[in-house]
Write a protein that holds these residues in place. Structure first.
Motif, PDB file in Angstrom:
ATOM      1  N   SER A 191       0.830  -1.220   0.000  1.00 56.78           N
ATOM      2  CA  SER A 191       0.000   0.000   0.000  1.00 56.78           C
ATOM      3  C   SER A 191       0.855   1.257   0.000  1.00 56.78           C
ATOM      4  CB  SER A 191      -0.935   0.004   1.210  1.00 56.78           C
ATOM      5  OG  SER A 191      -0.197  -0.002   2.426  1.00 56.78           O
ATOM      6  N   ASP A 192       2.080   1.179   0.532  1.00 56.36           N
ATOM      7  CA  ASP A 192       2.962   2.344   0.508  1.00 56.36           C
ATOM      8  C   ASP A 192       3.381   2.671  -0.918  1.00 56.36           C
ATOM      9  OD1 ASP A 192       2.946   2.637   3.312  1.00 56.36           O
ATOM     10  OD2 ASP A 192       4.529   1.130   3.514  1.00 56.36           O
ATOM     11  N   LEU A 193       3.630   1.643  -1.712  1.00 55.68           N
ATOM     12  CA  LEU A 193       3.933   1.878  -3.128  1.00 55.68           C
ATOM     13  C   LEU A 193       2.691   2.356  -3.863  1.00 55.68           C
ATOM     14  CD1 LEU A 193       5.654   1.701  -5.707  1.00 55.68           C
ATOM     15  CD2 LEU A 193       5.015  -0.724  -5.854  1.00 55.68           C
ATOM     16  N   LEU A 194       1.536   1.766  -3.563  1.00 56.92           N
ATOM     17  CA  LEU A 194       0.315   2.096  -4.294  1.00 56.92           C
ATOM     18  C   LEU A 194      -0.015   3.579  -4.211  1.00 56.92           C
ATOM     19  CD1 LEU A 194      -2.181   0.960  -5.843  1.00 56.92           C
ATOM     20  CD2 LEU A 194      -3.305   0.819  -3.612  1.00 56.92           C
ATOM     21  N   GLY A 195       0.035   4.143  -3.014  1.00 58.94           N
ATOM     22  CA  GLY A 195      -0.306   5.552  -2.871  1.00 58.94           C
ATOM     23  C   GLY A 195      -1.653   5.852  -3.492  1.00 58.94           C
ATOM     24  N   TRP A 221       8.528   4.591  -6.347  1.00 57.71           N
ATOM     25  CA  TRP A 221       9.307   4.053  -5.233  1.00 57.71           C
ATOM     26  C   TRP A 221       9.977   5.172  -4.453  1.00 57.71           C
ATOM     27  CZ3 TRP A 221       8.689  -1.055  -4.545  1.00 57.71           C
ATOM     28  CH2 TRP A 221       8.347  -1.845  -5.643  1.00 57.71           C
ATOM     29  N   PRO A 222      10.036   5.055  -3.138  1.00 58.98           N
ATOM     30  CA  PRO A 222      10.792   6.033  -2.342  1.00 58.98           C
ATOM     31  C   PRO A 222      12.288   5.900  -2.612  1.00 58.98           C
ATOM     32  CG  PRO A 222       9.347   4.684  -0.959  1.00 58.98           C
ATOM     33  CD  PRO A 222       9.399   4.035  -2.295  1.00 58.98           C
ATOM     34  N   THR A 223      13.043   6.882  -2.147  1.00 57.77           N
ATOM     35  CA  THR A 223      14.495   6.777  -2.241  1.00 57.77           C
ATOM     36  C   THR A 223      14.993   5.793  -1.186  1.00 57.77           C
ATOM     37  OG1 THR A 223      14.933   8.535  -0.637  1.00 57.77           O
ATOM     38  CG2 THR A 223      14.608   9.192  -2.948  1.00 57.77           C
ATOM     39  N   ILE A 236      11.947  -2.785   6.218  1.00 58.31           N
ATOM     40  CA  ILE A 236      12.012  -4.120   5.640  1.00 58.31           C
ATOM     41  C   ILE A 236      11.051  -4.178   4.465  1.00 58.31           C
ATOM     42  CG2 ILE A 236      11.303  -6.517   6.027  1.00 58.31           C
ATOM     43  CD1 ILE A 236      12.386  -6.226   8.893  1.00 58.31           C
ATOM     44  N   ILE A 237      11.508  -4.773   3.362  1.00 53.64           N
ATOM     45  CA  ILE A 237      10.671  -4.991   2.186  1.00 53.64           C
ATOM     46  C   ILE A 237      10.610  -6.500   1.970  1.00 53.64           C
ATOM     47  CG2 ILE A 237      10.327  -4.487  -0.252  1.00 53.64           C
ATOM     48  CD1 ILE A 237      12.346  -2.154   0.130  1.00 53.64           C
ATOM     49  N   MET A 238       9.426  -7.073   2.088  1.00 51.83           N
ATOM     50  CA  MET A 238       9.282  -8.529   2.026  1.00 51.83           C
ATOM     51  C   MET A 238       8.603  -8.941   0.733  1.00 51.83           C
ATOM     52  SD  MET A 238       7.447 -11.092   4.790  1.00 51.83           S
ATOM     53  CE  MET A 238       8.760 -10.845   5.966  1.00 51.83           C
ATOM     54  N   TYR A 239       9.161  -9.992   0.110  1.00 53.42           N
ATOM     55  CA  TYR A 239       8.473 -10.587  -1.037  1.00 53.42           C
ATOM     56  C   TYR A 239       8.542 -12.101  -0.939  1.00 53.42           C
ATOM     57  CZ  TYR A 239      12.800 -11.524  -3.787  1.00 53.42           C
ATOM     58  OH  TYR A 239      14.012 -11.992  -4.247  1.00 53.42           O
ATOM     59  N   MET A 240       7.629 -12.768  -1.652  1.00 54.56           N
ATOM     60  CA  MET A 240       7.512 -14.222  -1.561  1.00 54.56           C
ATOM     61  C   MET A 240       7.566 -14.856  -2.937  1.00 54.56           C
ATOM     62  SD  MET A 240       4.403 -16.556   0.007  1.00 54.56           S
ATOM     63  CE  MET A 240       4.806 -16.202   1.724  1.00 54.56           C
ATOM     64  N   ILE A 241       8.340 -15.975  -3.022  1.00 55.81           N
ATOM     65  CA  ILE A 241       8.340 -16.792  -4.230  1.00 55.81           C
ATOM     66  C   ILE A 241       7.765 -18.166  -3.907  1.00 55.81           C
ATOM     67  CG2 ILE A 241      10.326 -15.597  -5.229  1.00 55.81           C
ATOM     68  CD1 ILE A 241      12.022 -18.089  -4.425  1.00 55.81           C
ATOM     69  N   SER A 268      -8.069  -9.142  -2.562  1.00 52.54           N
ATOM     70  CA  SER A 268      -9.274  -9.111  -1.732  1.00 52.54           C
ATOM     71  C   SER A 268      -9.170  -8.018  -0.670  1.00 52.54           C
ATOM     72  CB  SER A 268      -9.513 -10.470  -1.073  1.00 52.54           C
ATOM     73  OG  SER A 268      -8.584 -10.719  -0.025  1.00 52.54           O
ATOM     74  N   LEU A 269      -7.958  -7.798  -0.137  1.00 47.70           N
ATOM     75  CA  LEU A 269      -7.770  -6.705   0.814  1.00 47.70           C
ATOM     76  C   LEU A 269      -8.019  -5.357   0.144  1.00 47.70           C
ATOM     77  CD1 LEU A 269      -4.556  -7.846   2.747  1.00 47.70           C
ATOM     78  CD2 LEU A 269      -6.899  -7.786   3.627  1.00 47.70           C
ATOM     79  N   TYR A 270      -7.546  -5.225  -1.085  1.00 48.46           N
ATOM     80  CA  TYR A 270      -7.763  -3.970  -1.814  1.00 48.46           C
ATOM     81  C   TYR A 270      -9.261  -3.734  -2.046  1.00 48.46           C
ATOM     82  CZ  TYR A 270      -7.644  -0.536  -5.585  1.00 48.46           C
ATOM     83  OH  TYR A 270      -7.856   0.579  -6.363  1.00 48.46           O
ATOM     84  N   THR A 271      -9.954  -4.776  -2.463  1.00 54.29           N
ATOM     85  CA  THR A 271     -11.379  -4.657  -2.764  1.00 54.29           C
ATOM     86  C   THR A 271     -12.180  -4.291  -1.515  1.00 54.29           C
ATOM     87  OG1 THR A 271     -11.184  -6.266  -4.558  1.00 54.29           O
ATOM     88  CG2 THR A 271     -13.390  -5.875  -3.685  1.00 54.29           C
ATOM     89  N   SER A 272     -11.763  -4.809  -0.365  1.00 57.31           N
ATOM     90  CA  SER A 272     -12.487  -4.564   0.877  1.00 57.31           C
ATOM     91  C   SER A 272     -12.049  -3.273   1.576  1.00 57.31           C
ATOM     92  CB  SER A 272     -12.308  -5.744   1.831  1.00 57.31           C
ATOM     93  OG  SER A 272     -10.953  -5.848   2.246  1.00 57.31           O
ATOM     94  N   GLY A 273     -11.094  -2.570   0.999  1.00 56.02           N
ATOM     95  CA  GLY A 273     -10.606  -1.334   1.607  1.00 56.02           C
ATOM     96  C   GLY A 273      -9.584  -1.550   2.706  1.00 56.02           C
ATOM     97  N   ASP A 274      -9.022  -2.751   2.781  1.00 56.57           N
ATOM     98  CA  ASP A 274      -8.065  -3.084   3.838  1.00 56.57           C
ATOM     99  C   ASP A 274      -6.658  -3.331   3.309  1.00 56.57           C
ATOM    100  OD1 ASP A 274     -10.000  -3.052   5.926  1.00 56.57           O
ATOM    101  OD2 ASP A 274     -10.712  -5.019   5.246  1.00 56.57           O
ATOM    102  N   PHE A 275      -6.334  -2.735   2.162  1.00 52.90           N
ATOM    103  CA  PHE A 275      -5.046  -3.031   1.530  1.00 52.90           C
ATOM    104  C   PHE A 275      -3.867  -2.613   2.401  1.00 52.90           C
ATOM    105  CE2 PHE A 275      -1.967  -2.413  -2.148  1.00 52.90           C
ATOM    106  CZ  PHE A 275      -1.814  -3.776  -2.378  1.00 52.90           C
ATOM    107  N   ALA A 276      -4.068  -1.679   3.303  1.00 52.04           N
ATOM    108  CA  ALA A 276      -2.989  -1.261   4.198  1.00 52.04           C
ATOM    109  C   ALA A 276      -2.497  -2.393   5.082  1.00 52.04           C
ATOM    110  CB  ALA A 276      -3.449  -0.090   5.069  1.00 52.04           C
TER     111      ALA A 276
END
Length: 348
Positions: free
Chosen positions: A173-177, A191-193, A201-206, A231-239
């Motif tokens: 959500s920080d990237l989405l803005g 992206w921020p500097t 921390i920036i987490m990603y999953m493979i 689904s989080l985005y659709t429900s307004g809970d993407f944060a």
């Protein structure tokens, strides 16, 4: 440009590389000097350690001390204990260098072999002890996939991560803005500097190696996570979303076309074999769209380097080469080369 990428993609370039390998050290162009802290995350390249939890460090914090800017953790969902274990091949036991620190003073004490919570806490408290350090990428290989029907699905994983490191995450959500999708935000280079991401921390999953070979696990981790985030985005809970799903495997073109259209925009992280990217793929797709790209097994690009302890000059040249070819993160097993791990280069 650090290295002419076309030279390395042609047969002639590979021949030249093989000839260079016969000398003591090959030389790459010196990286352009830049204030990388003022550059967007997408315009820099860092180095990380493959399977950091199993690397030859007594404590996970020592990998961060050495300069690793990506920590890779292999996780297994233990449905009996309702915890994510961290190990290479044991689905029910922890085999790692995480000690479950409760303060910076605990990072180099106590017994190891703890669960994912402990590994996340160790990274959190290391960052607390090193103001201005970071950001740190955490790469999760979800070895056997999610088990949502047994209480270990993407929703449970998200809650698990939020409880441990939610306050210091750089979230989707920080990237989405204010952009309509993550893809649109990445393409706008929102992206921020790196300086703005200090302490984060920036987490990603493979997808995990075991689930990839198991036809009973369907859909795979990346689809389940992206679907949950959608689904989080659709429900307004993407944060609440914590972890970026990543496309695994180096492929030509846009590898997201394998997914349904509704979740494709959630993939702005990509992870695959360095040699395949260098020899077979036009990586401008990633650099032009400001996607985050991890290139793995850096040593296997011609001329092949030692797996664990190449000459420092050769390793630095390899990182510079892959930075020029579009890597955001260069992954390797060079745990004993802090001069390489500490570098941050301009990308492209």
């Amino acid at each position: 440009m650090l290295v002419d990428r076309k030279r390395w993609r042609t047969a002639a370039g590979i021949v030249v590389g093989a000839l260079l390998a016969t000398s003591a050290t090959f030389v790459a162009a010196t990286p352009a000097q830049a204030d990388t802290g003022s550059l967007p995350l997408s315009e820099t390249t860092v180095t990380g350690i493959h399977n950091t939890y199993a690397a030859p460090y007594t404590y996970l914090a020592q990998a961060l001390d050495a300069g690793a800017q990506l920590i890779e953790l292999d996780t297994w969902d233990d449905v009996l204990t309702q915890e994510w274990k961290v190990a290479h091949s044991d689905p029910t036991g922890n085999q790692n260098n995480c000690v479950d620190a409760s303060s910076p003073a605990d990072l180099y004490t106590g017994s190891a072999n703890k669960d994912l919570n402990a590994c996340l806490d160790d990274i959190k408290y290391w960052l607390q002890a090193h103001p201005g350090a970071g950001p740190i990428y955490i790469k999760i290989e979800n070895k056997d996939g999610f088990a949502p029907s047994l209480g270990m699905g993407p929703a449970d994983f998200t809650s698990y991560v939020n409880n441990e490191i939610g306050s210091i995450l750089y979230r989707p959500s920080d990237l989405l803005g204010n952009y309509p999708t993550l893809d649109a935000a990445a393409k706008a280079n929102a992206w921020p500097t790196r300086g703005q991401l200090a302490g984060k921390i920036i987490m990603y999953m493979i997808n995990g190696a075991v689930e990839l070979d198991n036809p009973l696990v369907s859909p795979k981790s990346e689809v389940q996570l992206a679907t949950y985030d959608e689904s989080l985005y659709t429900s307004g809970d993407f944060a609440q979303a914590t972890t970026f799903p990543a496309v695994l495997g180096a492929e030509s073109g846009d590898p997201r076309t394998q997914f349904s259209a509704d979740i494709q925009p959630y993939f702005v992280f990509f992870d695959g074999d360095a040699n395949t990217y260098v020899t077979s793929i036009d990586t401008s797709f990633y650099t032009n769209n400001h996607y985050i790209l991890t290139m793995t097994d850096a040593q296997n690009v011609a001329p092949i380097l030692d797996d664990t302890n190449p000459p420092v000059a050769d390793a630095r040249a390899r990182v510079a080469q892959l930075a020029a070819d579009g890597a955001s993160v260069v992954s390797n097993d060079w745990s004993g080369l802090p001069a390489v791990l500490n570098e941050t280069l301009t990308r492209g």
